[in-house]
Design an enzyme around this catalytic site. Structure first.
Site, mmCIF file in Angstrom:
data_model
loop_
_atom_site.group_PDB
_atom_site.id
_atom_site.type_symbol
_atom_site.label_atom_id
_atom_site.label_comp_id
_atom_site.label_asym_id
_atom_site.label_seq_id
_atom_site.Cartn_x
_atom_site.Cartn_y
_atom_site.Cartn_z
ATOM 1 N N TRP A 100 54.874 -6.262 127.733
ATOM 2 C CA TRP A 100 56.074 -5.867 126.983
ATOM 3 C C TRP A 100 57.222 -6.818 127.274
ATOM 4 C CZ3 TRP A 100 54.555 -3.220 123.178
ATOM 5 C CH2 TRP A 100 53.540 -2.266 123.306
ATOM 6 N N ASP A 167 64.424 -2.385 129.560
ATOM 7 C CA ASP A 167 63.449 -1.619 128.782
ATOM 8 C C ASP A 167 62.870 -0.561 129.729
ATOM 9 O OD1 ASP A 167 61.282 -0.580 127.447
ATOM 10 O OD2 ASP A 167 60.282 -2.500 127.092
ATOM 11 N N LYS A 191 56.951 8.032 125.297
ATOM 12 C CA LYS A 191 56.371 7.997 126.634
ATOM 13 C C LYS A 191 57.034 8.922 127.641
ATOM 14 C CE LYS A 191 54.378 3.589 125.846
ATOM 15 N NZ LYS A 191 55.139 2.454 125.388
#
Ligand SMILES: *Cc1c(COP(=O)(O)O)cnc(C)c1O
Length: 354
Positions: A100, A167, A191
């Site tokens: 990511w 993030d 999530k």
């Protein structure tokens, strides 16, 4: 059959949230109308949006500190470019801790000069780099707090002069941090918060408005702040379910309480990974994530037996990401410790059989 859901995302949410969400689909707030058929400008929905934003800031202890919470679309992946669009004038620094983070770097490169301060790619991202230097002439520093795929987590964030952007998709609302150290925090809902379809962006307003470029309205944080996340039709269902989960978290005692539960779950699984001679952990011990535990069989010969045991026990979503192989147990906020015990039991059962 009772399932134990270790899925990495979309993932488990509290059962009571599912129940309330399904009721709201049929009859929202006693209106005899569905949540998803009323105007997003109606009083009932505006209250949902305001409540979701307020709860997010409250959990992060950021109320009254110059932050705004936004619920936007396009997932965390759109934030990879959005952050750069809004903040990157000349140069930004990124820490590369996984898939990511690499994607965030790729997008930001479209907007200016990027410095990758450190990377753990040399070891398939099984650790968090430390002791790197961050240049001082940057517009911001970006990192990924929890690496969902590799099962590592940043425990200590660097001190940075520039705005700190993070993030937090896979560990937001899971542990106590001084969130006021961060200037932008973003997290895809699916999530730890809600269904896919919305991304939470928490922005310190003072870092905005400093880039020279024109920003398209949908991507301009200041426009979204001005419209309270309602520049266009928001993803009403995803925001509503996120609000319910944030309320659930508040009712059970907030982040401090859930962190204790998350640590207990993590201790249980990692102790077994370290004890059981048939398994080995993937991530460096000091960087292990309480959210995503990655581990492999020492000998793949046991794979079919273990997979059968897991299936029999109702364990769902424990296969590792293709870039790591093996297994990954994602233990998000809503996962009960009993489910982790069932996984540990299956690992011990394999040891007996092998
Ligand atoms: C899942 C994930 C993403 C991608 O989220 P989308 O909402 O699917 O774009 C980004 N970062 C991290 C850390 C993730 O775990």
């Amino acid at each position: 059959m009772m399932k134990h859901n270790f899925s990495a995302g979309p993932c488990i949410l509290p059962q009571e949230v599912f129940k309330k969400a399904s009721e709201a689909i049929l009859n929202f707030n006693g209106l005899d109308l569905s949540l998803i058929e009323i105007s997003h400008r109606s009083k009932d929905f505006v209250e949902v949006m305001e409540q979701a934003q307020a709860l997010a800031l409250e959990h992060l202890n950021l109320q009254g500190k110059g932050y705004k919470a936004l619920f936007l679309q396009g997932g965390a992946s759109t934030q990879f470019l959005n952050v750069a669009y809004n903040l990157l004038n000349k140069k930004a620094a990124y820490l590369n801790t996984g898939t990511w983070a690499s994607k965030a770097i790729k997008e930001a490169k479209l907007f200016g000069e990027l410095v990758e301060v450190a990377s753990s790619k040399d070891a398939n991202f099984n650790y968090i780099p430390k002791g790197y230097d961050i240049p001082s002439d940057i517009d911001y520093f970006h990192c990924t707090s929890n690496n969902t795929i590799f099962g590592t987590q940043i425990k200590e964030f660097p001190e940075v002069e520039a705005p700190l952007v993070c993030d937090m998709s896979s560990d937001i609302f899971s542990r106590v941090l001084d969130f006021s150290k961060f200037d932008i925090i973003y997290a895809g809902a699916q999530k730890n918060m809600g269904p896919a379809g919305t991304v939470l962006v928490v922005v310190k307003e003072e870092v905005l408005g400093k880039v020279d470029r024109a920003i398209p309205s949908m991507l301009d944080y200041r426009v979204q702040i001005g419209k309270d996340s309602m520049f266009n039709t928001p993803p009403v269902f995803a925001v509503y379910v996120s609000m319910l989960t944030l309320q659930w978290l508040k009712d059970l005692g907030g982040i401090a309480e859930i962190e204790k539960r998350n640590n207990a779950k993590a201790e249980l699984i990692y102790n077994e990974i370290d004890r059981n001679p048939l398994f080995k952990g993937f991530a460096a011990k000091e960087d292990r994530s309480p959210m995503n535990a990655t581990f492999n069989l020492v000998d793949e010969v046991h794979k079919d037996t273990f997979d059968a045991l897991a299936k029999e026990a109702g364990l769902n979503g424990i296969n590792g990401h293709r870039s790591v192989g093996g297994y990954r147990a994602s233990m998000y906020n809503a996962l009960p410790i009993e489910s982790v015990q069932v996984l540990v039991d299956a690992m011990q059962e394999l040891e007996k059989k092998a």
